[in-house]
Design a protein around this motif. Structure first.
Motif, PDB file in Angstrom:
ATOM      1  N   VAL A  72      -7.984 -12.367  21.472  1.00 51.24           N
ATOM      2  CA  VAL A  72      -7.323 -12.086  20.080  1.00 51.24           C
ATOM      3  C   VAL A  72      -8.131 -10.732  19.296  1.00 51.24           C
ATOM      4  O   VAL A  72      -7.550  -9.859  18.992  1.00 51.24           O
ATOM      5  N   PHE A  73      -9.563 -10.656  19.855  1.00 46.30           N
ATOM      6  CA  PHE A  73     -10.277  -9.373  19.044  1.00 46.30           C
ATOM      7  C   PHE A  73      -9.438  -8.239  19.821  1.00 46.30           C
ATOM      8  O   PHE A  73      -9.039  -7.244  19.071  1.00 46.30           O
ATOM      9  N   LEU A  74      -9.245  -8.166  21.158  1.00 48.45           N
ATOM     10  CA  LEU A  74      -8.471  -6.882  21.797  1.00 48.45           C
ATOM     11  C   LEU A  74      -7.004  -6.622  21.257  1.00 48.45           C
ATOM     12  O   LEU A  74      -6.777  -5.655  21.057  1.00 48.45           O
ATOM     13  N   GLN A  75      -6.188  -8.042  21.253  1.00 44.87           N
ATOM     14  CA  GLN A  75      -4.787  -7.859  20.850  1.00 44.87           C
ATOM     15  C   GLN A  75      -4.542  -7.479  19.603  1.00 44.87           C
ATOM     16  O   GLN A  75      -3.777  -6.696  19.463  1.00 44.87           O
ATOM     17  N   GLU A  76      -5.390  -7.839  18.440  1.00 42.97           N
ATOM     18  CA  GLU A  76      -5.250  -7.426  17.232  1.00 42.97           C
ATOM     19  C   GLU A  76      -5.889  -6.283  16.749  1.00 42.97           C
ATOM     20  O   GLU A  76      -5.777  -5.885  15.616  1.00 42.97           O
ATOM     21  N   LYS A  77      -6.887  -5.572  17.776  1.00 43.09           N
ATOM     22  CA  LYS A  77      -6.997  -4.424  17.414  1.00 43.09           C
ATOM     23  C   LYS A  77      -8.124  -4.301  16.361  1.00 43.09           C
ATOM     24  O   LYS A  77      -8.173  -3.412  15.478  1.00 43.09           O
ATOM     25  N   VAL A  78      -9.060  -5.571  16.411  1.00 46.00           N
ATOM     26  CA  VAL A  78      -9.976  -5.613  15.148  1.00 46.00           C
ATOM     27  C   VAL A  78     -11.149  -4.477  15.226  1.00 46.00           C
ATOM     28  O   VAL A  78     -11.561  -3.741  16.321  1.00 46.00           O
ATOM     29  N   ASP A  79     -11.670  -3.961  14.094  1.00 43.48           N
ATOM     30  CA  ASP A  79     -12.723  -2.899  14.048  1.00 43.48           C
ATOM     31  C   ASP A  79     -13.929  -3.593  14.196  1.00 43.48           C
ATOM     32  O   ASP A  79     -15.106  -2.846  14.653  1.00 43.48           O
ATOM     33  N   LEU A  80     -14.396  -4.956  13.980  1.00 45.17           N
ATOM     34  CA  LEU A  80     -15.524  -5.419  13.912  1.00 45.17           C
ATOM     35  C   LEU A  80     -15.540  -6.956  14.222  1.00 45.17           C
ATOM     36  O   LEU A  80     -14.603  -7.624  13.415  1.00 45.17           O
ATOM     37  N   ALA A  81     -16.207  -7.335  15.112  1.00 42.92           N
ATOM     38  CA  ALA A  81     -16.300  -8.787  15.688  1.00 42.92           C
ATOM     39  C   ALA A  81     -17.721  -9.489  15.267  1.00 42.92           C
ATOM     40  O   ALA A  81     -18.704  -8.851  15.738  1.00 42.92           O
ATOM     41  N   VAL A  82     -17.558 -10.516  14.471  1.00 37.88           N
ATOM     42  CA  VAL A  82     -18.918 -11.231  14.137  1.00 37.88           C
ATOM     43  C   VAL A  82     -18.729 -12.657  14.995  1.00 37.88           C
ATOM     44  O   VAL A  82     -18.125 -13.214  14.750  1.00 37.88           O
ATOM     45  N   ASP A 218     -17.999 -17.832   6.360  1.00 34.44           N
ATOM     46  CA  ASP A 218     -18.817 -19.222   6.182  1.00 34.44           C
ATOM     47  C   ASP A 218     -20.128 -18.917   6.430  1.00 34.44           C
ATOM     48  O   ASP A 218     -20.654 -17.828   6.691  1.00 34.44           O
ATOM     49  N   GLY A 219     -21.065 -20.115   6.475  1.00 36.49           N
ATOM     50  CA  GLY A 219     -22.351 -20.015   6.619  1.00 36.49           C
ATOM     51  C   GLY A 219     -22.660 -19.434   7.824  1.00 36.49           C
ATOM     52  O   GLY A 219     -22.208 -19.467   8.947  1.00 36.49           O
ATOM     53  N   LEU A 220     -24.014 -18.801   7.966  1.00 33.68           N
ATOM     54  CA  LEU A 220     -24.696 -18.477   9.222  1.00 33.68           C
ATOM     55  C   LEU A 220     -25.854 -19.424   9.895  1.00 33.68           C
ATOM     56  O   LEU A 220     -26.295 -20.311   9.060  1.00 33.68           O
ATOM     57  N   SER A 221     -25.762 -19.453  11.195  1.00 29.60           N
ATOM     58  CA  SER A 221     -26.546 -20.539  11.898  1.00 29.60           C
ATOM     59  C   SER A 221     -26.863 -20.058  13.191  1.00 29.60           C
ATOM     60  O   SER A 221     -25.814 -19.730  14.056  1.00 29.60           O
ATOM     61  N   GLY A 222     -28.049 -20.094  13.574  1.00 33.95           N
ATOM     62  CA  GLY A 222     -28.537 -19.863  15.034  1.00 33.95           C
ATOM     63  C   GLY A 222     -28.467 -18.519  15.112  1.00 33.95           C
ATOM     64  O   GLY A 222     -29.085 -17.769  14.581  1.00 33.95           O
ATOM     65  N   ALA A 223     -27.713 -17.942  15.997  1.00 36.20           N
ATOM     66  CA  ALA A 223     -27.691 -16.597  16.437  1.00 36.20           C
ATOM     67  C   ALA A 223     -26.417 -15.635  16.466  1.00 36.20           C
ATOM     68  O   ALA A 223     -25.298 -16.543  16.611  1.00 36.20           O
ATOM     69  N   ILE A 224     -26.492 -14.729  16.029  1.00 38.21           N
ATOM     70  CA  ILE A 224     -25.146 -14.016  15.243  1.00 38.21           C
ATOM     71  C   ILE A 224     -25.147 -12.644  16.058  1.00 38.21           C
ATOM     72  O   ILE A 224     -26.242 -12.141  16.015  1.00 38.21           O
ATOM     73  N   VAL A 225     -24.084 -12.003  16.203  1.00 45.14           N
ATOM     74  CA  VAL A 225     -24.281 -10.812  17.092  1.00 45.14           C
ATOM     75  C   VAL A 225     -23.055 -10.204  16.225  1.00 45.14           C
ATOM     76  O   VAL A 225     -21.499 -10.553  15.991  1.00 45.14           O
ATOM     77  N   ALA A 226     -23.207  -8.928  15.663  1.00 41.50           N
ATOM     78  CA  ALA A 226     -21.957  -8.010  15.174  1.00 41.50           C
ATOM     79  C   ALA A 226     -21.705  -7.083  16.302  1.00 41.50           C
ATOM     80  O   ALA A 226     -22.589  -6.260  16.625  1.00 41.50           O
ATOM     81  N   HIS A 227     -20.263  -6.992  16.561  1.00 41.17           N
ATOM     82  CA  HIS A 227     -19.909  -5.838  17.484  1.00 41.17           C
ATOM     83  C   HIS A 227     -18.761  -5.197  17.161  1.00 41.17           C
ATOM     84  O   HIS A 227     -17.749  -5.782  16.514  1.00 41.17           O
ATOM     85  N   SER A 228     -19.145  -3.682  16.855  1.00 42.11           N
ATOM     86  CA  SER A 228     -18.055  -3.027  16.546  1.00 42.11           C
ATOM     87  C   SER A 228     -16.880  -2.836  17.723  1.00 42.11           C
ATOM     88  O   SER A 228     -17.337  -2.368  18.820  1.00 42.11           O
ATOM     89  N   VAL A 229     -15.664  -3.018  17.685  1.00 44.22           N
ATOM     90  CA  VAL A 229     -14.352  -2.833  18.360  1.00 44.22           C
ATOM     91  C   VAL A 229     -14.156  -1.539  18.436  1.00 44.22           C
ATOM     92  O   VAL A 229     -13.531  -0.824  19.452  1.00 44.22           O
ATOM     93  N   SER A 230     -13.566  -0.940  17.246  1.00 51.13           N
ATOM     94  CA  SER A 230     -13.292   0.444  17.024  1.00 51.13           C
ATOM     95  C   SER A 230     -13.905   0.946  15.831  1.00 51.13           C
ATOM     96  O   SER A 230     -14.309   0.315  14.906  1.00 51.13           O
ATOM     97  N   PRO A 231     -14.319   2.215  15.720  1.00 53.76           N
ATOM     98  CA  PRO A 231     -14.636   2.640  14.722  1.00 53.76           C
ATOM     99  C   PRO A 231     -14.032   2.593  13.201  1.00 53.76           C
ATOM    100  O   PRO A 231     -12.642   2.487  13.096  1.00 53.76           O
TER     101      PRO A 231
END
Length: 277
Positions: A72-82, A218-231
């Motif tokens: 979904v991230f790739l097909q929808e061309k998102v800018d940021l994935a959490v 929603d809430g945060l729990s455990g480990a989280i990674v923010a990843h930019s897909v495009s600028p």
């Protein structure tokens, strides 16, 4: 998820509360029934057609949804994935991003002991598995020994790890941040959310500029990674940031800098834990 600079942002989290579509969100909204069905069957059929005949099993539930989420991230061309890990971090199927923008570890507790270990220290080792060389990471106040485990894991891979200041430090001179969920750990989550969002802004070249919406989801729990897909692209001016992090003699992990968050960041941090300021 972070919805800022008019960027398209996606969030993957678990578990869901009502519908499985809640696990994949675009700009804070669960994936629509139409898109969920479309991508579910597209990924399912592709995996089915290409599976190894010697190992005929399809990916397990969470692993399948993770594969689908990245598609979904790739097909929808998102800018940021959490991306929120499922269990632990080191060996979790979400831990395939080689160079995320920033990583975060929230309050540690005893859970999934048959997989992660029966002590908080063992669980901390697993959580620290998301750390990457040169990628800044943040955690909230932890018991001393688990914090030392996180510190050692960060040093092993050359990851700069910082401890989030208490939320009180961000409220000085501004309105009190009212969260939708009670508990001191929720205030830690909000402080972590502020550090993650600001670091994303800095590392994407937008230090000194402000988001127009802020942090939602929603809430945060455990480990989280923010990843930019495009600028991203954005405007507006961020308020002045106070001087940077210094290592206290009594801390094994340096304290992250406090700063003056924008109104959008304050509102977003509140929404991240179930309420609004």
């Amino acid at each position: 998820c972070f919805t800022m600079f008019h960027s398209m942002v996606v969030l993957e989290l678990s578990p869901h509360l009502v519908q499985v579509r809640e696990r994949i969100r675009i700009n804070g909204q669960p994936l629509s029934k139409e898109l969920f069905s479309k991508y579910f069957w597209l990924v399912y059929r592709r995996l089915w057609d290409t599976k190894d005949e010697a190992q005929a099993n399809m990916p397990a539930y969470f692993r399948f949804l993770t594969i689908m989420a990245f598609h979904v991230f790739l097909q929808e061309k998102v800018d940021l994935a959490v991306v929120e890990v499922g269990i632990g971090g080191a060996f979790d199927c979400t831990n395939i991003i080689r160079t995320p923008v920033v990583c975060g570890v929230s309050s540690l507790g005893i859970d999934h002991t048959s997989i992660l270990g029966d002590t908080v220290e063992k669980i901390a080792w697993q959580k620290g598995g998301i750390f990457k060389p040169g990628v800044p990471a943040f955690t909230v106040p932890q018991p001393e020994q688990p914090l030392e485990v996180l510190r050692d894991r960060a040093r092993e891979c050359g990851c700069p790890l910082y401890l989030c200041p208490e939320l009180d430090a961000f409220e000085a001179g501004t309105r009190v941040l009212e969260l939708g969920l009670a508990g001191s750990h929720q205030r830690s989550n909000a402080a972590l959310a502020l550090q993650l969002s600001r670091t994303w802004l800095q590392r994407r070249g937008y230090e000194g500029k402000a988001p127009t919406v802020g942090l939602g989801g929603d809430g945060l729990s455990g480990a989280i990674v923010a990843h930019s897909v495009s600028p991203p692209a954005g405007t507006d001016v961020l308020q002045d940031v106070l001087p940077g992090a210094e290592l206290s003699a009594q801390r094994s992990v340096p304290l992250a800098p406090t700063f003056c968050p924008s109104d959008a960041m304050i509102q977003g941090a509140a929404r991240a834990v179930g309420g609004c300021a």
